[in-house]
Design a protein around this motif. Structure first.
Motif, PDB file in Angstrom:
ATOM      1  N   ASP A  53       0.768  -1.281  -0.019  1.00 35.77           N
ATOM      2  CA  ASP A  53       0.273  -0.031   0.233  1.00 35.77           C
ATOM      3  C   ASP A  53       1.395   1.481   0.002  1.00 35.77           C
ATOM      4  OD1 ASP A  53      -2.393  -1.289   0.055  1.00 35.77           O
ATOM      5  OD2 ASP A  53      -2.744  -1.280   2.130  1.00 35.77           O
ATOM      6  N   THR A  54       1.938   1.102   0.671  1.00 40.59           N
ATOM      7  CA  THR A  54       3.417   2.664   1.217  1.00 40.59           C
ATOM      8  C   THR A  54       3.310   3.145  -0.158  1.00 40.59           C
ATOM      9  OG1 THR A  54       5.041   1.233   2.193  1.00 40.59           O
ATOM     10  CG2 THR A  54       2.970   2.146   3.903  1.00 40.59           C
ATOM     11  N   GLU A  55       3.882   1.599  -0.833  1.00 40.23           N
ATOM     12  CA  GLU A  55       4.727   1.482  -2.390  1.00 40.23           C
ATOM     13  C   GLU A  55       3.586   2.397  -3.177  1.00 40.23           C
ATOM     14  OE1 GLU A  55       7.713   1.501  -3.071  1.00 40.23           O
ATOM     15  OE2 GLU A  55       8.853   0.297  -1.815  1.00 40.23           O
ATOM     16  N   ARG A  56       2.362   1.945  -3.189  1.00 36.64           N
ATOM     17  CA  ARG A  56       1.072   2.751  -4.499  1.00 36.64           C
ATOM     18  C   ARG A  56       1.136   3.394  -3.943  1.00 36.64           C
ATOM     19  NH1 ARG A  56      -0.960  -1.506  -3.856  1.00 36.64           N
ATOM     20  NH2 ARG A  56      -2.597  -1.865  -2.313  1.00 36.64           N
ATOM     21  N   LEU A  57       1.131   3.736  -2.993  1.00 34.31           N
ATOM     22  CA  LEU A  57       0.458   5.931  -2.347  1.00 34.31           C
ATOM     23  C   LEU A  57       2.017   6.139  -2.809  1.00 34.31           C
ATOM     24  CD1 LEU A  57      -1.449   5.743   0.717  1.00 34.31           C
ATOM     25  CD2 LEU A  57      -2.101   6.216  -1.188  1.00 34.31           C
ATOM     26  N   ALA A  58       3.407   5.899  -3.230  1.00 29.80           N
ATOM     27  CA  ALA A  58       4.388   7.120  -2.761  1.00 29.80           C
ATOM     28  C   ALA A  58       5.138   7.544  -5.170  1.00 29.80           C
ATOM     29  CB  ALA A  58       5.661   6.134  -2.379  1.00 29.80           C
ATOM     30  N   GLU A  59       3.764   6.530  -5.602  1.00 30.44           N
ATOM     31  CA  GLU A  59       4.634   6.444  -6.893  1.00 30.44           C
ATOM     32  C   GLU A  59       3.300   7.770  -7.208  1.00 30.44           C
ATOM     33  OE1 GLU A  59       1.543   3.740  -8.909  1.00 30.44           O
ATOM     34  OE2 GLU A  59       3.400   1.646  -7.858  1.00 30.44           O
ATOM     35  N   GLY A  60       4.785   8.395  -8.019  1.00 34.26           N
ATOM     36  CA  GLY A  60       4.575   9.497  -8.881  1.00 34.26           C
ATOM     37  C   GLY A  60       4.051  10.630  -7.511  1.00 34.26           C
ATOM     38  N   ARG A  61       4.881  10.716  -6.304  1.00 36.12           N
ATOM     39  CA  ARG A  61       4.110  11.512  -5.455  1.00 36.12           C
ATOM     40  C   ARG A  61       5.828  11.743  -4.579  1.00 36.12           C
ATOM     41  NH1 ARG A  61      -1.323   9.847  -2.630  1.00 36.12           N
ATOM     42  NH2 ARG A  61      -0.626  11.316  -0.680  1.00 36.12           N
ATOM     43  N   SER A  62       5.558  12.871  -4.222  1.00 34.18           N
ATOM     44  CA  SER A  62       6.496  12.850  -3.319  1.00 34.18           C
ATOM     45  C   SER A  62       6.281  13.141  -1.499  1.00 34.18           C
ATOM     46  CB  SER A  62       7.497  13.806  -3.533  1.00 34.18           C
ATOM     47  OG  SER A  62       6.798  15.340  -3.189  1.00 34.18           O
ATOM     48  N   GLY A  63       7.201  13.094  -0.187  1.00 29.30           N
ATOM     49  CA  GLY A  63       6.725  12.833   0.679  1.00 29.30           C
ATOM     50  C   GLY A  63       6.053  11.860   1.987  1.00 29.30           C
ATOM     51  N   VAL A  64       6.270  10.526   0.964  1.00 28.28           N
ATOM     52  CA  VAL A  64       5.153   9.872   1.207  1.00 28.28           C
ATOM     53  C   VAL A  64       6.625   8.489   1.543  1.00 28.28           C
ATOM     54  CG1 VAL A  64       3.766   8.178   0.369  1.00 28.28           C
ATOM     55  CG2 VAL A  64       3.800   9.966  -0.197  1.00 28.28           C
ATOM     56  N   ASP A  65       6.109   7.664   2.861  1.00 27.28           N
ATOM     57  CA  ASP A  65       6.486   6.875   3.577  1.00 27.28           C
ATOM     58  C   ASP A  65       6.746   5.516   3.248  1.00 27.28           C
ATOM     59  OD1 ASP A  65       8.349   9.009   5.041  1.00 27.28           O
ATOM     60  OD2 ASP A  65       7.910   8.421   6.683  1.00 27.28           O
ATOM     61  N   THR A  79      11.814  10.227   2.020  1.00 26.64           N
ATOM     62  CA  THR A  79      12.635  11.020   1.737  1.00 26.64           C
ATOM     63  C   THR A  79      13.029  12.425   2.860  1.00 26.64           C
ATOM     64  OG1 THR A  79      10.192  12.664   0.053  1.00 26.64           O
ATOM     65  CG2 THR A  79      11.577  10.522  -0.224  1.00 26.64           C
ATOM     66  N   ALA A  80      12.034  12.561   3.408  1.00 29.76           N
ATOM     67  CA  ALA A  80      11.594  13.745   4.792  1.00 29.76           C
ATOM     68  C   ALA A  80      13.194  13.859   4.512  1.00 29.76           C
ATOM     69  CB  ALA A  80      10.749  12.861   5.652  1.00 29.76           C
ATOM     70  N   PHE A  81      13.818  13.419   5.159  1.00 28.44           N
ATOM     71  CA  PHE A  81      15.453  14.042   5.783  1.00 28.44           C
ATOM     72  C   PHE A  81      16.733  13.844   4.173  1.00 28.44           C
ATOM     73  CE2 PHE A  81      13.531  11.768   9.167  1.00 28.44           C
ATOM     74  CZ  PHE A  81      13.242  13.247   9.731  1.00 28.44           C
ATOM     75  N   SER A  82      16.178  14.083   2.620  1.00 26.92           N
ATOM     76  CA  SER A  82      17.175  13.952   1.773  1.00 26.92           C
ATOM     77  C   SER A  82      17.081  15.046   1.372  1.00 26.92           C
ATOM     78  CB  SER A  82      16.544  12.939   0.817  1.00 26.92           C
ATOM     79  OG  SER A  82      17.245  13.391  -0.113  1.00 26.92           O
ATOM     80  N   ARG A  83      18.111  15.450   1.166  1.00 26.49           N
ATOM     81  CA  ARG A  83      19.621  16.289   0.332  1.00 26.49           C
ATOM     82  C   ARG A  83      18.475  16.837  -0.812  1.00 26.49           C
ATOM     83  NH1 ARG A  83      25.585  16.158   1.905  1.00 26.49           N
ATOM     84  NH2 ARG A  83      25.788  15.882   3.842  1.00 26.49           N
ATOM     85  N   THR A  84      17.943  16.115  -1.353  1.00 28.77           N
ATOM     86  CA  THR A  84      17.269  16.360  -3.026  1.00 28.77           C
ATOM     87  C   THR A  84      15.731  16.201  -2.723  1.00 28.77           C
ATOM     88  OG1 THR A  84      17.525  13.737  -3.636  1.00 28.77           O
ATOM     89  CG2 THR A  84      19.531  15.062  -3.602  1.00 28.77           C
ATOM     90  N   GLY A  85      15.500  15.702  -1.580  1.00 33.92           N
ATOM     91  CA  GLY A  85      14.138  15.845  -1.137  1.00 33.92           C
ATOM     92  C   GLY A  85      13.332  15.024  -2.090  1.00 33.92           C
ATOM     93  N   SER A  86      14.522  14.115  -2.605  1.00 34.11           N
ATOM     94  CA  SER A  86      13.461  12.833  -3.477  1.00 34.11           C
ATOM     95  C   SER A  86      13.981  12.212  -3.151  1.00 34.11           C
ATOM     96  CB  SER A  86      13.500  13.307  -4.900  1.00 34.11           C
ATOM     97  OG  SER A  86      15.205  13.344  -5.383  1.00 34.11           O
ATOM     98  N   ASP A  87      15.390  11.260  -3.020  1.00 34.34           N
ATOM     99  CA  ASP A  87      16.081  10.610  -2.806  1.00 34.34           C
ATOM    100  C   ASP A  87      15.700   9.571  -1.618  1.00 34.34           C
ATOM    101  OD1 ASP A  87      17.485  10.289  -4.926  1.00 34.34           O
ATOM    102  OD2 ASP A  87      18.605  11.398  -3.436  1.00 34.34           O
ATOM    103  N   TYR A  88      15.176   8.269  -1.045  1.00 33.54           N
ATOM    104  CA  TYR A  88      14.980   8.168  -0.412  1.00 33.54           C
ATOM    105  C   TYR A  88      15.841   7.433   0.879  1.00 33.54           C
ATOM    106  CZ  TYR A  88       9.467   6.955  -1.418  1.00 33.54           C
ATOM    107  OH  TYR A  88       8.345   7.571  -1.959  1.00 33.54           O
TER     108      TYR A  88
END
Length: 223
Positions: A53-65, A79-88
């Protein structure tokens, strides 16, 4: 923490929990809460559902654990602590314990879920700022009876005049136990233990009738 509190926090009870757009998931909880939220644990099947479910929610969206299974560990990547804001990045890893994983405990706002209308109950608790109590050690545990699990709505000192509460619960197909206990945490634990024992032969999906009635008095331990 006292020995009694330790025992309470180590006793697990079946329930269902949800979180924002996730769930419901079958889980187990104790009476312990983090900032008012449940601290559940899940079996492998429910962890796999949660991860998908979390992988599905994260598809095409940012900020989803996202939840990922890594051998015997279950991990939360964010991605909350990522320098790029997109890397998990890995933010939490949960080891297996008794075939369960406490995913999101002390991090996510897990709540017990019910499909019952709790509006009247919430209105009653909101307007009852003060009332005359029954005996100091008498508690009411209000809950939604879902057959194999109870979703606890609140634990509070039993009012001397509880007829309005009883009517509100009855009209909404909700339930309550009245019992004696030294504090609200122990009252909830005893209520959950009584319910679990009473429904030991009930499984998810089983239909149970009648539901537990409002103001059902349950005996003290050893009575």
């Amino acid at each position: 923490m006292t020995n009694q509190q330790e025992t309470s926090d180590q006793q697990w009870f079946p329930t269902q929990v949800d979180l924002d757009n996730l769930g419901p998931y079958r889980a187990e909880v104790t009476v312990h809460r983090w900032n008012g939220f449940m601290c559940p644990r899940f079996d492998r099947q429910e962890v796999e559902r949660l991860a998908a479910d979390t992988e599905r929610l994260a598809e095409g969206r940012s900020g989803v654990d996202v939840v990922r299974i890594n051998g015997d560990n279950v991990e939360i990547w964010s991605t909350a602590f990522s320098r790029t804001g997109s890397d998990y990045e890995l933010v939490e890893s949960y080891p297996e314990s008794d075939g369960r994983w406490e995913v999101g405990s002390y991090q996510w706002a897990w709540q017990e879920c019910t499909d019952r209308d709790t509006t009247w109950y919430r209105e009653w608790t909101g307007q009852t700022l003060s009332y005359d109590y029954a005996k100091a050690d008498t508690w009411t545990v209000a809950f939604a009876d879902h057959g194999y699990y109870m979703a606890v709505l609140g634990t509070f000192r039993t009012p001397l005049n509880d007829s309005e509460l009883s009517v509100s619960l009855w009209a909404s197909h909700l339930s309550s136990y009245i019992l004696t206990a030294p504090n609200n945490r122990e009252a909830e634990r005893r209520a959950r233990a009584h319910f679990a024992q009473d429904r030991a032969d009930v499984h998810p999906g089983d239909r149970v009738m009648p539901l537990a009635l409002p103001n059902t008095r349950i005996p003290a331990p050893g009575a």
